[in-house]
Design a protein around this motif. Sequence first.
Motif, PDB file in Angstrom:
ATOM      1  N   LEU A 197       0.866  -1.182   0.000  1.00  0.00           N
ATOM      2  CA  LEU A 197       0.000   0.000   0.000  1.00  0.00           C
ATOM      3  C   LEU A 197       0.902   1.230   0.000  1.00  0.00           C
ATOM      4  CD1 LEU A 197      -2.715  -1.114   2.556  1.00  0.00           C
ATOM      5  CD2 LEU A 197      -2.835  -1.130   0.059  1.00  0.00           C
ATOM      6  N   GLU A 198       0.540   2.218  -0.820  1.00  0.00           N
ATOM      7  CA  GLU A 198       1.366   3.424  -0.899  1.00  0.00           C
ATOM      8  C   GLU A 198       0.501   4.580  -1.361  1.00  0.00           C
ATOM      9  OE1 GLU A 198       5.409   2.947  -2.711  1.00  0.00           O
ATOM     10  OE2 GLU A 198       4.831   4.723  -3.867  1.00  0.00           O
ATOM     11  N   GLU A 199       0.546   5.665  -0.657  1.00  0.00           N
ATOM     12  CA  GLU A 199      -0.207   6.875  -1.036  1.00  0.00           C
ATOM     13  C   GLU A 199      -1.680   6.567  -1.296  1.00  0.00           C
ATOM     14  OE1 GLU A 199       1.455   8.465  -4.569  1.00  0.00           O
ATOM     15  OE2 GLU A 199       3.517   8.234  -3.882  1.00  0.00           O
ATOM     16  N   ASN A 200      -2.288   5.790  -0.427  1.00  0.00           N
ATOM     17  CA  ASN A 200      -3.689   5.414  -0.602  1.00  0.00           C
ATOM     18  C   ASN A 200      -3.957   4.691  -1.929  1.00  0.00           C
ATOM     19  OD1 ASN A 200      -6.044   5.229   0.804  1.00  0.00           O
ATOM     20  ND2 ASN A 200      -6.971   7.028  -0.158  1.00  0.00           N
ATOM     21  N   LYS A 201      -2.926   4.014  -2.396  1.00  0.00           N
ATOM     22  CA  LYS A 201      -3.074   3.208  -3.610  1.00  0.00           C
ATOM     23  C   LYS A 201      -2.544   1.801  -3.313  1.00  0.00           C
ATOM     24  CE  LYS A 201      -2.962   7.070  -6.523  1.00  0.00           C
ATOM     25  NZ  LYS A 201      -4.223   7.606  -6.983  1.00  0.00           N
ATOM     26  N   LEU A 202      -2.928   0.876  -4.187  1.00  0.00           N
ATOM     27  CA  LEU A 202      -2.319  -0.445  -4.161  1.00  0.00           C
ATOM     28  C   LEU A 202      -1.171  -0.418  -5.154  1.00  0.00           C
ATOM     29  CD1 LEU A 202      -2.247  -3.473  -3.381  1.00  0.00           C
ATOM     30  CD2 LEU A 202      -3.896  -3.882  -5.214  1.00  0.00           C
ATOM     31  N   LYS A 203       0.026  -0.697  -4.661  1.00  0.00           N
ATOM     32  CA  LYS A 203       1.195  -0.698  -5.545  1.00  0.00           C
ATOM     33  C   LYS A 203       1.559  -2.144  -5.874  1.00  0.00           C
ATOM     34  CE  LYS A 203       5.911   0.190  -4.785  1.00  0.00           C
ATOM     35  NZ  LYS A 203       6.933   1.099  -4.222  1.00  0.00           N
ATOM     36  N   ILE A 204       1.626  -2.431  -7.162  1.00  0.00           N
ATOM     37  CA  ILE A 204       1.988  -3.772  -7.618  1.00  0.00           C
ATOM     38  C   ILE A 204       3.299  -3.664  -8.379  1.00  0.00           C
ATOM     39  CG2 ILE A 204       1.299  -5.697  -9.104  1.00  0.00           C
ATOM     40  CD1 ILE A 204      -1.604  -4.852  -8.548  1.00  0.00           C
ATOM     41  N   THR A 205       4.286  -4.390  -7.917  1.00  0.00           N
ATOM     42  CA  THR A 205       5.595  -4.349  -8.572  1.00  0.00           C
ATOM     43  C   THR A 205       5.881  -5.701  -9.215  1.00  0.00           C
ATOM     44  OG1 THR A 205       6.329  -2.847  -6.841  1.00  0.00           O
ATOM     45  CG2 THR A 205       8.040  -3.818  -8.241  1.00  0.00           C
ATOM     46  N   LEU A 206       6.224  -5.669 -10.487  1.00  0.00           N
ATOM     47  CA  LEU A 206       6.578  -6.890 -11.206  1.00  0.00           C
ATOM     48  C   LEU A 206       8.078  -6.856 -11.474  1.00  0.00           C
ATOM     49  CD1 LEU A 206       3.675  -6.876 -13.836  1.00  0.00           C
ATOM     50  CD2 LEU A 206       3.710  -7.872 -11.539  1.00  0.00           C
ATOM     51  N   LYS A 207       8.749  -7.926 -11.111  1.00  0.00           N
ATOM     52  CA  LYS A 207      10.181  -7.979 -11.399  1.00  0.00           C
ATOM     53  C   LYS A 207      10.483  -9.144 -12.313  1.00  0.00           C
ATOM     54  CE  LYS A 207      12.128  -5.509  -7.503  1.00  0.00           C
ATOM     55  NZ  LYS A 207      12.272  -5.707  -6.057  1.00  0.00           N
ATOM     56  N   GLY A 208      11.048  -8.803 -13.472  1.00  0.00           N
ATOM     57  CA  GLY A 208      11.467  -9.803 -14.434  1.00  0.00           C
ATOM     58  C   GLY A 208      12.690  -9.243 -15.126  1.00  0.00           C
ATOM     59  N   SER A 209      12.672  -9.114 -16.446  1.00  0.00           N
ATOM     60  CA  SER A 209      13.811  -8.519 -17.137  1.00  0.00           C
ATOM     61  C   SER A 209      13.849  -6.999 -16.922  1.00  0.00           C
ATOM     62  CB  SER A 209      13.756  -8.856 -18.629  1.00  0.00           C
ATOM     63  OG  SER A 209      12.493  -8.553 -19.150  1.00  0.00           O
ATOM     64  N   SER A 210      12.766  -6.435 -16.386  1.00  0.00           N
ATOM     65  CA  SER A 210      12.783  -5.034 -15.977  1.00  0.00           C
ATOM     66  C   SER A 210      11.937  -4.926 -14.711  1.00  0.00           C
ATOM     67  CB  SER A 210      12.211  -4.132 -17.079  1.00  0.00           C
ATOM     68  OG  SER A 210      10.926  -4.580 -17.438  1.00  0.00           O
ATOM     69  N   LYS A 211      11.958  -3.752 -14.075  1.00  0.00           N
ATOM     70  CA  LYS A 211      11.131  -3.545 -12.886  1.00  0.00           C
ATOM     71  C   LYS A 211       9.934  -2.696 -13.301  1.00  0.00           C
ATOM     72  CE  LYS A 211      11.148  -1.271  -8.434  1.00  0.00           C
ATOM     73  NZ  LYS A 211      11.803  -0.153  -7.755  1.00  0.00           N
ATOM     74  N   ARG A 212       8.731  -3.195 -13.041  1.00  0.00           N
ATOM     75  CA  ARG A 212       7.534  -2.494 -13.492  1.00  0.00           C
ATOM     76  C   ARG A 212       6.612  -2.268 -12.302  1.00  0.00           C
ATOM     77  NH1 ARG A 212       6.585  -7.623 -16.645  1.00  0.00           N
ATOM     78  NH2 ARG A 212       4.844  -6.712 -17.781  1.00  0.00           N
ATOM     79  N   GLU A 213       6.253  -1.016 -12.086  1.00  0.00           N
ATOM     80  CA  GLU A 213       5.372  -0.676 -10.968  1.00  0.00           C
ATOM     81  C   GLU A 213       4.036  -0.158 -11.466  1.00  0.00           C
ATOM     82  OE1 GLU A 213       8.667   1.086  -7.813  1.00  0.00           O
ATOM     83  OE2 GLU A 213       7.011   2.323  -8.538  1.00  0.00           O
ATOM     84  N   PHE A 214       2.978  -0.594 -10.815  1.00  0.00           N
ATOM     85  CA  PHE A 214       1.648  -0.078 -11.133  1.00  0.00           C
ATOM     86  C   PHE A 214       0.997   0.391  -9.841  1.00  0.00           C
ATOM     87  CE2 PHE A 214       2.694  -3.235 -14.310  1.00  0.00           C
ATOM     88  CZ  PHE A 214       2.303  -2.647 -15.495  1.00  0.00           C
ATOM     89  N   LEU A 215       0.393   1.563  -9.880  1.00  0.00           N
ATOM     90  CA  LEU A 215      -0.379   2.042  -8.732  1.00  0.00           C
ATOM     91  C   LEU A 215      -1.838   2.114  -9.153  1.00  0.00           C
ATOM     92  CD1 LEU A 215       1.867   4.994  -7.509  1.00  0.00           C
ATOM     93  CD2 LEU A 215       1.383   2.907  -6.221  1.00  0.00           C
ATOM     94  N   ILE A 216      -2.713   1.442  -8.430  1.00  0.00           N
ATOM     95  CA  ILE A 216      -4.141   1.562  -8.741  1.00  0.00           C
ATOM     96  C   ILE A 216      -4.866   2.077  -7.509  1.00  0.00           C
ATOM     97  CG2 ILE A 216      -4.098  -0.181 -10.562  1.00  0.00           C
ATOM     98  CD1 ILE A 216      -5.397  -2.129  -8.646  1.00  0.00           C
ATOM     99  N   PRO A 217      -5.953   2.840  -7.732  1.00  0.00           N
ATOM    100  CA  PRO A 217      -6.594   3.505  -6.605  1.00  0.00           C
ATOM    101  C   PRO A 217      -7.313   2.536  -5.677  1.00  0.00           C
ATOM    102  CG  PRO A 217      -7.853   3.848  -8.622  1.00  0.00           C
ATOM    103  CD  PRO A 217      -6.582   3.173  -9.022  1.00  0.00           C
ATOM    104  N   LEU A 218      -7.265   2.829  -4.390  1.00  0.00           N
ATOM    105  CA  LEU A 218      -8.151   2.159  -3.439  1.00  0.00           C
ATOM    106  C   LEU A 218      -9.501   2.860  -3.538  1.00  0.00           C
ATOM    107  CD1 LEU A 218      -5.690   1.788  -0.445  1.00  0.00           C
ATOM    108  CD2 LEU A 218      -6.327   0.084  -2.157  1.00  0.00           C
ATOM    109  N   ILE A 219     -10.554   2.124  -3.333  1.00  0.00           N
ATOM    110  CA  ILE A 219     -11.897   2.701  -3.507  1.00  0.00           C
ATOM    111  C   ILE A 219     -12.722   2.535  -2.235  1.00  0.00           C
ATOM    112  CG2 ILE A 219     -11.933   2.293  -6.003  1.00  0.00           C
ATOM    113  CD1 ILE A 219     -13.692  -0.193  -5.410  1.00  0.00           C
ATOM    114  N   ASP A 220     -13.835   3.232  -2.191  1.00  0.00           N
ATOM    115  CA  ASP A 220     -14.804   3.002  -1.127  1.00  0.00           C
ATOM    116  C   ASP A 220     -15.818   1.994  -1.625  1.00  0.00           C
ATOM    117  OD1 ASP A 220     -13.973   4.779   0.916  1.00  0.00           O
ATOM    118  OD2 ASP A 220     -14.650   6.447  -0.335  1.00  0.00           O
ATOM    119  N   VAL A 221     -16.066   0.964  -0.856  1.00  0.00           N
ATOM    120  CA  VAL A 221     -17.113   0.012  -1.223  1.00  0.00           C
ATOM    121  C   VAL A 221     -18.257   0.197  -0.228  1.00  0.00           C
ATOM    122  CG1 VAL A 221     -17.700  -2.413  -1.449  1.00  0.00           C
ATOM    123  CG2 VAL A 221     -15.483  -1.599  -2.239  1.00  0.00           C
TER     124      VAL A 221
END
Lengths: 255, 255, 255
Positions: free
Chosen positions: C101-125
């Motif tokens: 969790l980072e900055e009220n987002k879900l951070k997904i990091t993929l590590k393979g031949s490069s490092k790839r980060e995705f931040l997607i928003p947390l929501i209210d349910v």
Amino acid sequence: MSETMLQGDHMKLTLAETKFLKESVGIIADIVTEVRFNVTANAVELIAMDPANVAMVVFKLLGSAFAEYDVKKDCVVAVNLNDLKSVLRRVKPSDTLTMELEENKLKITLKGSSKREFLIPLIDVDEKEQKIPDLNFTATVQTHSDVFSDAVEDADIIGESVSLGLENGMFVISSSSDLSKARIELTTDENTKIEGAETVRSKYSIEYLKRMITANKLAPNVAISFSQDYPLKVEYKIVDKMDLMFILAPRVDND
Amino acid sequence: MSETMLQGDHMKLTLAETKFLKESVGIIADIVTEVRFNVTANAVELIAMDPANVAMVVFKLLGSAFAEYDVKKDCVVAVNLNDLKSVLRRVKPSDTLTMELEENKLKITLKGSSKREFLIPLIDVDEKEQKIPDLNFTATVQTHSDVFSDAVEDADIIGESVSLGLENGMFVISSSSDLSKARIELTTDENTKIEGAETVRSKYSIEYLKRMITANKLAPNVAISFSQDYPLKVEYKIVDKMDLMFILAPRVDND
Amino acid sequence: MSETMLQGDHMKLTLAETKFLKESVGIIADIVTEVRFNVTANAVELIAMDPANVAMVVFKLLGSAFAEYDVKKDCVVAVNLNDLKSVLRRVKPSDTLTMELEENKLKITLKGSSKREFLIPLIDVDEKEQKIPDLNFTATVQTHSDVFSDAVEDADIIGESVSLGLENGMFVISSSSDLSKARIELTTDENTKIEGAETVRSKYSIEYLKRMITANKLAPNVAISFSQDYPLKVEYKIVDKMDLMFILAPRVDND
């Protein structure tokens, strides 16, 4: 529907090698929807004309193609090919398939890791019984079914109709549009046999031909017969198993 | 169309390895439709600008890539790439392909198990001859073409534009939307070489980039060059065979 | 969103084997879009009801499925599954995946031949927390997940609802339309275990079932539980890794 249709013990047909039925029905269903199969002591046969009266399909699945072929009395099994095709799509290569009549339905049983039964309705087909026309061809070509399919698909990128012809002993498949042309030449070789001395040429609808040539997945070879401005016969045959034949009216342009 | 276009003996170009022409034309046709190929003693070349003036394509297929390369006099072959693409789609890996001019058409002959000829019209291209702009880049990256394609596709799931940048010696590909972000980092290693001391960053249309990166099927490596808020150059090259280069205008946001 | 969501050090979850998360989210996203994951010391869990209140999904990814499972304090991670699915689609089999969790987002990091980060928003349910209903089943079947998926797809070609039943010790999957019928029978064997003495039968929506049975790619076996005109439970489980369970309301016809 005749009274004989209502009895369930007329036929029991079992296929171990389901491909010929499955693929053929898939191809034929693209040309004609409501059909009558004539089930006789020797074969399951179908003769049908497409609704526009442009193409005829003649299909025969020989008794020798079946693992069990038990026909007590000749009968007619009329079905909607889309119904049959949906069921046949569910057949896996390892399944055995049995067809019987039950409760005025066609019952198809698939046996593999489970037993699966499908009942599809028998229908009334109003259309009169078709007869294969008596045709005389001046040109006949035998070749690899893949080579012919490719040639028609080549022609398809250019025009809406395709010309088949013999020229100087070559089999020529061609098409044209306002500005573009495609021309495929086949010569006699170990795979291709071309007969017919004359120069002949006839034009056919590519849309219909495209549906027919998908039968290349059924048989390695194809026999193509035609004459000047005359119907075309395209035949895919596996000895002792099946015969799938198409007859296509010529396309006569006013230009 | 100049008078020289009407003669059929200007060029005869035969390819045994058809992949570079086939795949390149497929990619270029997604960016620009009507093009002029300059056929010279050394190469078949194309320089074209997309209709929106955002992307330039420079394609060169070297004479040494051809099995036969016979150009008697330089000429221009202008065609609709969709016409050419349709024909090239019909090429099988085992076919040899010959291009000639005939009757003010481009004649393409495929030889495999049969001989197949296609004639497509030559066209008039109104657009003025394009010139490759003189560009100076402050950042250049060489890496596996698959790695770059993946990075752009990663960025594509988030935003409509992608930022390319150098940060602390890393090559950073990033995109963002209102709430989401993607950030891909490449560092110098055995596959990746990053040059450019400064921190630079520039933004480009992902839609255009997505069409360009499909050239990863043509070449294992890609060279990427850019500067701060400056055009991008992406180049796919196979020594002695072909060179496919794209120049893409930067996207300057007001925000 | 509670205040605890704003801190980034609550959880760090790393998967080496990403398939269970990737495929499960793909399947669940076809049933429900906005979800809350409960991240506890032992597992990442989700209980969600589809918007039409017809199907419930219960998903559990056990801590033991992760290469690193560091949860300092239980937390709720609420996301739009389509956002998450888009990111997970970009995961390659060789990538490791880390969620933080980072900055009220879900951070997904993929590590393979490069490092790839995705931040997607947390929501209210808004939806209230779901509870798994207490259910008692009179019929349970365990079988190969592929066999059950095939049976539902067989039934799908005929009708819009499927009946599951026990008859004389057989597990029967059937469907019907006005004129057609499908019936699949499974018997107890080395792959299939059928329990429940009574004759029971219940009907379910094929549309929902079709989405659930795609979980056959996650687990080789499936457990199916139902009663007369009663909810259905379908469960795919991999010991020490994951549990994906669906509960589906029965379909009560007026006919």
